[in-house]
Design a protein around this motif. Sequence first.
Motif, PDB file in Angstrom:
ATOM      1  N   SER A 280     -11.273  16.342  12.533  1.00 27.49           N
ATOM      2  CA  SER A 280     -10.749  15.485  13.344  1.00 27.49           C
ATOM      3  C   SER A 280      -9.157  15.780  13.114  1.00 27.49           C
ATOM      4  CB  SER A 280     -10.959  13.920  12.975  1.00 27.49           C
ATOM      5  OG  SER A 280      -9.927  13.071  13.302  1.00 27.49           O
ATOM      6  N   LYS A 281      -8.576  16.200  14.058  1.00 24.14           N
ATOM      7  CA  LYS A 281      -7.141  16.536  14.052  1.00 24.14           C
ATOM      8  C   LYS A 281      -6.242  15.297  13.597  1.00 24.14           C
ATOM      9  CE  LYS A 281      -7.622  19.617  18.118  1.00 24.14           C
ATOM     10  NZ  LYS A 281      -7.264  20.003  19.514  1.00 24.14           N
ATOM     11  N   SER A 282      -6.674  13.865  14.117  1.00 27.86           N
ATOM     12  CA  SER A 282      -5.717  12.849  13.761  1.00 27.86           C
ATOM     13  C   SER A 282      -5.973  12.616  12.289  1.00 27.86           C
ATOM     14  CB  SER A 282      -6.247  11.512  14.569  1.00 27.86           C
ATOM     15  OG  SER A 282      -7.397  11.168  14.262  1.00 27.86           O
ATOM     16  N   ALA A 283      -7.256  12.888  11.699  1.00 34.09           N
ATOM     17  CA  ALA A 283      -7.575  12.461  10.200  1.00 34.09           C
ATOM     18  C   ALA A 283      -6.603  13.652   9.419  1.00 34.09           C
ATOM     19  CB  ALA A 283      -8.999  12.815  10.059  1.00 34.09           C
ATOM     20  N   PHE A 284      -6.806  14.749   9.741  1.00 31.11           N
ATOM     21  CA  PHE A 284      -5.793  15.868   9.099  1.00 31.11           C
ATOM     22  C   PHE A 284      -4.285  15.504   9.250  1.00 31.11           C
ATOM     23  CE2 PHE A 284      -3.089  19.674   9.224  1.00 31.11           C
ATOM     24  CZ  PHE A 284      -3.433  20.075   8.070  1.00 31.11           C
ATOM     25  N   ARG A 285      -3.778  15.147  10.242  1.00 31.75           N
ATOM     26  CA  ARG A 285      -2.533  14.933  10.436  1.00 31.75           C
ATOM     27  C   ARG A 285      -1.951  13.877   9.382  1.00 31.75           C
ATOM     28  NH1 ARG A 285       0.908  11.697  13.508  1.00 31.75           N
ATOM     29  NH2 ARG A 285       2.780  12.414  14.084  1.00 31.75           N
ATOM     30  N   GLU A 286      -2.761  12.644   9.607  1.00 32.59           N
ATOM     31  CA  GLU A 286      -2.417  11.567   8.652  1.00 32.59           C
ATOM     32  C   GLU A 286      -2.528  11.907   6.962  1.00 32.59           C
ATOM     33  OE1 GLU A 286      -1.049   8.790   9.453  1.00 32.59           O
ATOM     34  OE2 GLU A 286      -1.139   8.997  11.543  1.00 32.59           O
ATOM     35  N   ALA A 287      -3.656  12.893   6.838  1.00 32.53           N
ATOM     36  CA  ALA A 287      -4.000  13.114   5.382  1.00 32.53           C
ATOM     37  C   ALA A 287      -2.679  14.097   4.952  1.00 32.53           C
ATOM     38  CB  ALA A 287      -5.241  13.866   5.150  1.00 32.53           C
ATOM     39  N   LEU A 288      -2.224  14.890   5.920  1.00 32.42           N
ATOM     40  CA  LEU A 288      -1.077  15.844   5.557  1.00 32.42           C
ATOM     41  C   LEU A 288       0.124  15.032   5.411  1.00 32.42           C
ATOM     42  CD1 LEU A 288      -0.156  18.636   5.249  1.00 32.42           C
ATOM     43  CD2 LEU A 288       0.285  18.721   7.633  1.00 32.42           C
ATOM     44  N   VAL A 289       0.639  14.086   6.401  1.00 40.92           N
ATOM     45  CA  VAL A 289       1.766  13.235   6.108  1.00 40.92           C
ATOM     46  C   VAL A 289       1.789  12.371   4.961  1.00 40.92           C
ATOM     47  CG1 VAL A 289       3.198  11.698   7.274  1.00 40.92           C
ATOM     48  CG2 VAL A 289       2.160  13.393   8.497  1.00 40.92           C
ATOM     49  N   ASN A 290       0.507  11.797   4.676  1.00 40.79           N
ATOM     50  CA  ASN A 290       0.402  10.978   3.315  1.00 40.79           C
ATOM     51  C   ASN A 290       0.614  11.806   2.195  1.00 40.79           C
ATOM     52  OD1 ASN A 290      -0.218   8.391   4.946  1.00 40.79           O
ATOM     53  ND2 ASN A 290      -2.367   8.414   4.198  1.00 40.79           N
ATOM     54  N   VAL A 344      11.677   6.911   7.043  1.00 37.63           N
ATOM     55  CA  VAL A 344      12.190   7.703   7.712  1.00 37.63           C
ATOM     56  C   VAL A 344      11.056   8.299   8.637  1.00 37.63           C
ATOM     57  CG1 VAL A 344      13.401  10.097   8.001  1.00 37.63           C
ATOM     58  CG2 VAL A 344      14.046   8.290   6.425  1.00 37.63           C
ATOM     59  N   LEU A 345       9.985   8.451   7.995  1.00 37.66           N
ATOM     60  CA  LEU A 345       8.689   9.456   8.679  1.00 37.66           C
ATOM     61  C   LEU A 345       8.180   8.393   9.807  1.00 37.66           C
ATOM     62  CD1 LEU A 345       6.922  11.231   5.846  1.00 37.66           C
ATOM     63  CD2 LEU A 345       8.477  12.229   7.513  1.00 37.66           C
ATOM     64  N   LYS A 346       8.301   7.117   9.613  1.00 38.14           N
ATOM     65  CA  LYS A 346       7.782   6.111  10.496  1.00 38.14           C
ATOM     66  C   LYS A 346       8.559   6.224  11.714  1.00 38.14           C
ATOM     67  CE  LYS A 346       5.714   3.007   6.749  1.00 38.14           C
ATOM     68  NZ  LYS A 346       5.543   1.813   6.222  1.00 38.14           N
ATOM     69  N   ARG A 347       9.823   6.120  11.415  1.00 36.15           N
ATOM     70  CA  ARG A 347      11.017   5.827  12.432  1.00 36.15           C
ATOM     71  C   ARG A 347      11.163   6.993  13.230  1.00 36.15           C
ATOM     72  NH1 ARG A 347      16.617   3.610  10.716  1.00 36.15           N
ATOM     73  NH2 ARG A 347      16.848   3.443  12.814  1.00 36.15           N
ATOM     74  N   ILE A 348      10.600   8.268  12.732  1.00 36.77           N
ATOM     75  CA  ILE A 348      10.600   9.416  13.655  1.00 36.77           C
ATOM     76  C   ILE A 348       9.341   9.684  14.167  1.00 36.77           C
ATOM     77  CG2 ILE A 348      12.625  10.521  12.169  1.00 36.77           C
ATOM     78  CD1 ILE A 348      10.538  12.272  11.171  1.00 36.77           C
ATOM     79  N   GLY A 349       8.351   8.655  14.113  1.00 31.08           N
ATOM     80  CA  GLY A 349       7.057   8.746  14.708  1.00 31.08           C
ATOM     81  C   GLY A 349       5.963   9.892  14.036  1.00 31.08           C
ATOM     82  N   LEU A 350       6.299  10.156  12.832  1.00 32.34           N
ATOM     83  CA  LEU A 350       5.384  11.131  12.106  1.00 32.34           C
ATOM     84  C   LEU A 350       4.500  10.385  11.322  1.00 32.34           C
ATOM     85  CD1 LEU A 350       5.398  14.273  12.060  1.00 32.34           C
ATOM     86  CD2 LEU A 350       6.536  14.292   9.871  1.00 32.34           C
ATOM     87  N   ALA A 351       4.670   9.362  10.966  1.00 29.98           N
ATOM     88  CA  ALA A 351       3.767   8.522   9.980  1.00 29.98           C
ATOM     89  C   ALA A 351       3.402   7.323  10.831  1.00 29.98           C
ATOM     90  CB  ALA A 351       4.526   8.078   8.713  1.00 29.98           C
ATOM     91  N   GLU A 352       2.446   6.588  10.306  1.00 33.13           N
ATOM     92  CA  GLU A 352       1.819   5.380  11.132  1.00 33.13           C
ATOM     93  C   GLU A 352       2.816   4.382  10.710  1.00 33.13           C
ATOM     94  OE1 GLU A 352       0.025   2.692  13.084  1.00 33.13           O
ATOM     95  OE2 GLU A 352      -0.753   4.924  12.909  1.00 33.13           O
ATOM     96  N   LYS A 353       3.373   3.746  11.649  1.00 29.72           N
ATOM     97  CA  LYS A 353       4.358   2.642  11.471  1.00 29.72           C
ATOM     98  C   LYS A 353       3.881   1.199  10.667  1.00 29.72           C
ATOM     99  CE  LYS A 353       7.880   3.064  14.902  1.00 29.72           C
ATOM    100  NZ  LYS A 353       8.702   2.761  15.965  1.00 29.72           N
ATOM    101  N   THR A 354       2.513   1.288  10.856  1.00 30.93           N
ATOM    102  CA  THR A 354       2.092   0.009  10.172  1.00 30.93           C
ATOM    103  C   THR A 354       1.875   0.280   8.499  1.00 30.93           C
ATOM    104  OG1 THR A 354      -0.285   0.463  10.770  1.00 30.93           O
ATOM    105  CG2 THR A 354       0.873  -0.924  12.160  1.00 30.93           C
ATOM    106  N   GLY A 355       1.878   1.620   8.356  1.00 31.54           N
ATOM    107  CA  GLY A 355       1.395   1.888   6.702  1.00 31.54           C
ATOM    108  C   GLY A 355       0.119   1.952   6.906  1.00 31.54           C
ATOM    109  N   GLU A 363     -11.054   6.584  10.575  1.00 31.43           N
ATOM    110  CA  GLU A 363     -11.383   6.595  11.910  1.00 31.43           C
ATOM    111  C   GLU A 363     -11.796   8.024  12.506  1.00 31.43           C
ATOM    112  OE1 GLU A 363      -9.442   4.407  15.816  1.00 31.43           O
ATOM    113  OE2 GLU A 363      -8.410   6.138  14.801  1.00 31.43           O
ATOM    114  N   GLY A 364     -10.975   8.773  12.089  1.00 35.87           N
ATOM    115  CA  GLY A 364     -11.192  10.481  12.414  1.00 35.87           C
ATOM    116  C   GLY A 364     -12.579  10.715  12.203  1.00 35.87           C
ATOM    117  N   GLN A 365     -13.128  10.425  11.125  1.00 35.50           N
ATOM    118  CA  GLN A 365     -14.198  10.924  10.508  1.00 35.50           C
ATOM    119  C   GLN A 365     -15.231  10.090  11.224  1.00 35.50           C
ATOM    120  OE1 GLN A 365     -13.691  13.989   9.065  1.00 35.50           O
ATOM    121  NE2 GLN A 365     -15.437  13.482   7.594  1.00 35.50           N
ATOM    122  N   ILE A 366     -15.196   8.753  11.345  1.00 35.76           N
ATOM    123  CA  ILE A 366     -16.362   7.981  11.655  1.00 35.76           C
ATOM    124  C   ILE A 366     -16.824   8.273  13.153  1.00 35.76           C
ATOM    125  CG2 ILE A 366     -16.932   5.602  12.303  1.00 35.76           C
ATOM    126  CD1 ILE A 366     -15.653   4.846   9.443  1.00 35.76           C
TER     127      ILE A 366
END
Length: 554
Positions: A280-290, A344-355, A363-366
Motif C-alpha cells: 500500500s502506497k499510503s501505508a508506506f508513506r505514513e510508516a516512512l514519515v512516522n 511542522v510535518l503536519k502543517r506542510i501536509g506531510l504527516a497526518e494532522k490528527t496524529g 488501513e493500507g494493509q486491511i
Amino acid sequence: MRTIPFAESMSVEFKSDRAVLADSELLDEVIGFANTEGGTIYLGVEDDGIITGVSKKHADSIGVCALIANKTVPSLPVRADLLTEESQPVLAIYVPQSKTVISSSSGKIMRRRLKLDGTPEVVPLYSYEITTRLSDLSLLDYSARVLTEASADDFSSAEIARLRSLIQKNPASDKTLLNLDDEELEIALHLVAKSDSAEKNYAPTVTGMLLIGKREKIRALIPTARAEFQVLEGTTVRVNEETDEPILAVVEKFQTYFEAWNPEEEFESNMYRAGFPEFSKSAFREALVNAFCHRDYSQLGAVRILIDNEGLSVSSPGGFIDGISAENLLIAEPHGRNPCLADVLKRIGLAEKTGRGIDRIYEGQIIYGRMWPDYSESTSRYVRVFLQRAKPDYSFYRMIQSATEQNKFPLSIHQLLILSLLKTEGICTKDEIRKKAWLSPARFEAAMEQLRGLHLIRISGTEKKPKYQLSPLPAVTSAYYAIREPPTRMVIAEQSIDTVRQLARHNGGVISKEEIAGALGITPSQAYTLIKQYVSDGTMQIAQKGKYAKYWVR
C-alpha cells in the motif's frame, strides 16, 4: 500457595539478604526500576528463586521506605510489604515508574536492561541517554533545541524551495504559509528560534536543520540523522543507499525508490477495474514519515527501509515512548517524541494532522485483505513495522469499496479491523473480537451496529453467546461476484467451504444442513445441494443420518 514469582524479569528482581544487602546496592536496584518501567524487588530471595528470608535490618518496611525516600533525588516514594512465604519473611518493595530521571543522593543514575541470556541487570544511565529518557517521558523536545553554533545561512535555498513546493502540492497543508517570505516562514514553522547568543537573535532549531539544512552542516551538528534504503532479492543486494540529506529530500527520494520496487497488478472485469500494488502506497508513506517524525535523534542509528522476499520493513532508532506499546498503538492517545518536528510535518501536509498516521498504516494493509502491520520485532532500542508480502483479496477489496460507496464515507479503522478479523478467523465471539481488535465495549457496540446496518456482518449462536461472521449473500458474495463471471455450482462450493469449515470447528467438527443455510444465507434446499457436492468430492462425510443429519467437515 506461593505468591512470589519463580523467575526474574524486567519487572521482577530477587535479592539475597543473608549477608544483609548493602544500602547502595538496594538503591541501585530501586533507581534502576524507577528509571525504566517500575517493578517489584523481593528482598530475601536468591537469584534462582529460592526463598532464604530477609534480615532483621530490612524486615522494617517503614524504615526501608524512609531510607529510599531520603537517599533518592528527587525523593522517590515506594511501598513495601513484609510477606511470609514458605515460613520465611520476604520484603516486597514496589517501585513505581518515575516521570522524571531519578538519581541517588550521591548522584548515581541507573536503569534496567536485559542481558544477552534474557536475564535482567541494572546498569548506569549515562549522560547522553538522559535526553532519550526525558524524550520518552515527553518531558523534553529534542527537535525544538536551538543550535546556537549555526545560523540561517546554514539553510539550503534548494530545500526551502522544496518546502514551499510541498506546501503548494499537498491538499492538507496550511496554504497561508505561502504568503510569508523565507524569514517569516522559518519563524512561523519554528525552523528558527530566538537565541541571545545568536548573531541575529535567531538560530536554527534541530527541526529546521533536519528539514532544510545544508547537508554538510547536518553531518556536523546532527550526525545521527541518517537513513538507509535497501532491497534484497534472496541474499543478493539490489539497492543499498545510505544518505544524510535533509528529511524532505530523503522522503522524496525514498518514495521514488519505493515506486520502482512496488509493482502493481491490474484487475479488470466487466465495468470494474482496479490496480493492486504489492504494498500500500499510503501505508508506506505514513510508516516512512512516522519513522523520521518519532525517531530518537540523540541516539546513533539510521531510519532503515528494507524490501525483501518476505515483505517491507521500516525501522527507526528509539523504542516506543512511555505509555505506547505494540499492543495499544491504535488506542493510545497520539503523542510523539519530537512535537516540534511533528507539528511542522503536519502543517506542510506531510504527516497526518490528527496524529493518527498509524491508522493509515493499518488501513493500507486491511483494505487489500492482507495481514495487519506487525510491530512485534520492536525493542527498547528501535521500532520496526513489517508489512508482509501477500496477494490481494479482490473480493474483500471490492466489498470495502462497495460499503464505502453505500455509506457515503470511508469505514472507520475499528470497522475495518473487525471485518479483517472475521475474514481471517471466519467466526468470532464478542470477547475474541474485542481482545484482538483492542476495542472497548462502547466502541465495539458502535462499530457492530454500523456494520450490521450496512449488512456486512451477521450474527449466529445464542442471544447470550452470539457469534459473528461476514455476511454471505447478498452483501459479501454479491460484491465478490460483481467483479467475476457468473458463478457455477463448483465455484460456489469452493468459495463457501472456508466458512463451513470455520463453523464446524466451533461445533466440534460437525455441522448440519440448517447451520450451513444460516451461515451462508441460502435456503435449506440450496444447502442440501451444496452438501451433496461436498460429500461427492470427499470434503464432507455423513456423521449422523436422519432428520437431524450431521456431517463431518475435512
